[in-house]
Write an enzyme that holds these catalytic residues in place. Sequence first.
Site, PDB file in Angstrom:
ATOM      1  N   ARG A 172       1.038  -1.194  -0.124  1.00 51.42           N
ATOM      2  CA  ARG A 172       0.208  -0.355   0.398  1.00 51.42           C
ATOM      3  C   ARG A 172       1.081   1.162   0.086  1.00 51.42           C
ATOM      4  O   ARG A 172       1.747   1.337   0.481  1.00 51.42           O
ATOM      5  CB  ARG A 172      -0.674   0.002   1.245  1.00 51.42           C
ATOM      6  N   ASP A 191       4.939  -2.990  11.387  1.00 53.75           N
ATOM      7  CA  ASP A 191       4.121  -3.206  11.175  1.00 53.75           C
ATOM      8  C   ASP A 191       3.184  -3.135  13.353  1.00 53.75           C
ATOM      9  O   ASP A 191       2.091  -2.146  12.818  1.00 53.75           O
ATOM     10  CB  ASP A 191       2.968  -4.136  10.232  1.00 53.75           C
ATOM     11  N   SER A 212       7.481  -4.840   7.173  1.00 51.04           N
ATOM     12  CA  SER A 212       6.506  -5.633   8.799  1.00 51.04           C
ATOM     13  C   SER A 212       7.289  -6.994   8.294  1.00 51.04           C
ATOM     14  O   SER A 212       6.747  -8.707   8.919  1.00 51.04           O
ATOM     15  CB  SER A 212       4.936  -6.031   8.196  1.00 51.04           C
TER      16      SER A 212
END
Length: 916
Positions: free
Chosen positions: A539, A657, A603
Amino acid sequence: MFAVHLLSFYFSKLQEDQIKKVDRFLYAMRLSDEQLKDISARFRAEMEKGLSGESNATAAVRMLPTHVCSTPDGSEKGEFLALDLGGSRFKVLQVKVSENGKRKVQMESETYPIPEEVLNGRGTELFDHVAESLKAFMQRNGINQKKKPLGFTFSFPCAQSRLNEGVLLSWTKHFKARGVQGTNVAQSLRQAINRVKDIDVDVLALVNDTVGTMMTCGYDDQRCEVGVIVGTGTNACYMEELRHIELVEGDEGRMCINTEWGAFGDDGALDDYITGFDREIDAASSNAEKQLFEKMVSGLYMGELVRLILLKMAKKGLLFGGVISDSLRTKGKFQTKHVCQIEQYKDGLKNTKQILTELGLQPSTDDCVAVQQVCTIVSFRSANLCAAALAAILTRIRENRKLKSLRTTVGMDGTVYRMHPQYAKRLHKVVRRLVPDCHVRFVLSESGSGKGAAMVTAVAQRLMSQRQEIDDTLATFRLDQEQLQQVRDRMRAELERGLKKDSHSTASVKMLPSYVCRTPDGSETGKYLALDLGGTNFRVLVVKIRTGLRKSVRMYNKIYAIPQEIMQGTGEELFDHIVQCISDFLDYMGMKNTRLPLGFTFSFPCRQTGIDKGTLVSWTKGFKATDCVGNDVVEMLREAIKRRNEFDLDIVAVVNDTVGTMMTCAYEDPKCQIGLIAGTGSNVCYMEEMRNIETAEGDEGQMCVNTEWGGFGENLEDIEGIRTKYDQEVDEGSLNNGKQRFEKMTSGMYLGEIVRQILIDLTSRGLLFRGHITEPLKTRGIFETKFLSQIESDRLALLQVRCILQQLGLDSTCDDSIIVKEVCGAVSHRAAQLCGAGMAAVADKIRENRGLDHLDVTVGVDGTLYKLHPHFSRILKDTVKELAPKCDVEFVLSEDGSGKGAALITAVAKSFNGET
């Protein structure tokens, strides 16, 4: 020749006249399809009343739960005894069921009469007679096995609280034994067996004869889920969804309902269809105003009904020239067997004349034709009424399953259905006309309801054995308080080891400093670019933060796929793909020439030496790009941007994350000091005291530590006693065997795979899917964790569970669906408990760090498992509460994900460095 034709015409004209005469006389018994549909709808309403907890006590159709929850699946085996009590004689059977691929049933039986004085005597005498006959049968056949399992077919209405118990509600079919009504008949049989001595049996099942019929036919045809008897009496049973049976606890699976439809109409529901002849039959019966539907349908009354009609027609001068014999006046002289003989195709008229003559009458040919038509109308009405009620049952089953069309089998038995030459054909035809959306196969029970009692017993024994095996399998996933405390304590020890310089390198929980030294305070402002990489999607976001009275965070984002060949290709290919996505987003937003500060949510475990420096420790979640581990991911991103040479970015922070999630929630809640991800992966971060972080310089203030707790268990001693063989199989089949063992027991990426391994094992042992391991079931990754969330949903009926399994190529029965749901529940419950034990260790550490007796803290949470699974969050919270009683832990769901967190970290870092 002309004379022959004339005679033939005269005879057919005569037949026609007689038939019309009878039709006019009995017009009320001739039911149209519209009337039958009306009766069917009324019966459907009566079924609803009987199933409801509020109205069952006053319902005419009692809808009695039988506690038979499964039909045969063909794997039953063993030797069983059966008793079949329901008429003036009863039967004792020995049934041998062999599986071994043969599915063979052998039976030996003996029929014993019940003397009239026993039928009408005391209940103890009746059960003593049954027990004595059972003893004689066992001795004659050399049956001396201890605790021989026995099924008892008892063809009278009983309220059952369990499969092997039942209280008689009322006698039917001329039985009048005293002191039985309102008592437990299974217990009465056991007591009688004890009185006669020298036989050792275990009464495992009490079964209605209709249920026995369904189970007998169900052994040969597994679609069979309805049983109907039309004989001396009449009744039906069918498999109902447990969630609709309010008299029984539980809503998973199905249970056979004994409708006791013979009482349909006892509350007036059929008053406008009951004729004067029916009322005469009822008034003369031993149970007036009871079993009205049965008196219109069953063999016990059909002959008598015909006799009353013939008597009335004779009195009116419409038959026998008005002459009435003594036999015609005598109750019981005209029997149902006579109706069957009269309606035979070839010899019907001849039989009619003979039967009437034996009744002392001198019938003409006209009389014989008329009597034949009377029998036809009475028996046809019986078949019509039976078809209407059966149509209601079939429609209910179809609607229960939300099907456009139903394919099912009805097991049939009873002397009327068997012996009447046209009854079966008429019944089938009318049912198919009334419910064209139900494709029904009718199967005659060849061996009676006695075999059915044995089959119920066999199924009960199979289910008990299977239940034990399944319970033993899932017991390894059920963690007690002591095991959870052990996980909490071992996790706490690993947290400490990860923080210390001398043990950090060997610690399974890496405790990586994030260089995020404070949470947002609301003063952050500006426009930031954020990247979020942590799974198969990537994203890119623009985040606009405003402070002051109109404090707000606005985001614009676009999601891009990361193909598997990129995930597992080279590092250069991965970062070039990321930069290509950024380029597309900047074009989309018209911001190619704007140099924005950027926060990068990455992440995966990174060892950071600064907020903008992160060396990849290892890949997780299916990533395996080469030349990345051991390298600084920020530098790799910068190099890729240079290769693209289209734009420049100010990379301020690289963020895990979990840290991003904590920061997002902390922006709204200052008490948020912990971040939790429970999704594709599993991880926790929290604000640690600097003095405890030996791997980072300085001992003033706090720093967020990314625990990377997914690695817990790499030292197998830490998860000893909770790691199952299924976890081992999942680990060995993964891309990072021996790594991230805790994550593999708690995260969405692996839970579905654990379930698949269990299903394969249960199927290979014949406990699921009829022992057939399908190709889809062999496919790694086919059972996605999202299916656990769907299957465990409280709102999801088992029918929908079956649909999910069928989408996966797994043809499941209702029983299979229940087991699959249990497996999913055991796996997800353990995952939530393990996360809870880990979280308790973190919360208690924060409390002790600060020297507090009691800690109030908020956990910011993200991840699909936490968000979408119906029970995960509740179990997690309950576990934390139990294992960290001195901590009041509140969980807040991160609504905007870790991308917003990356922007906030960038804003905090900028303001921390004196920039705006």
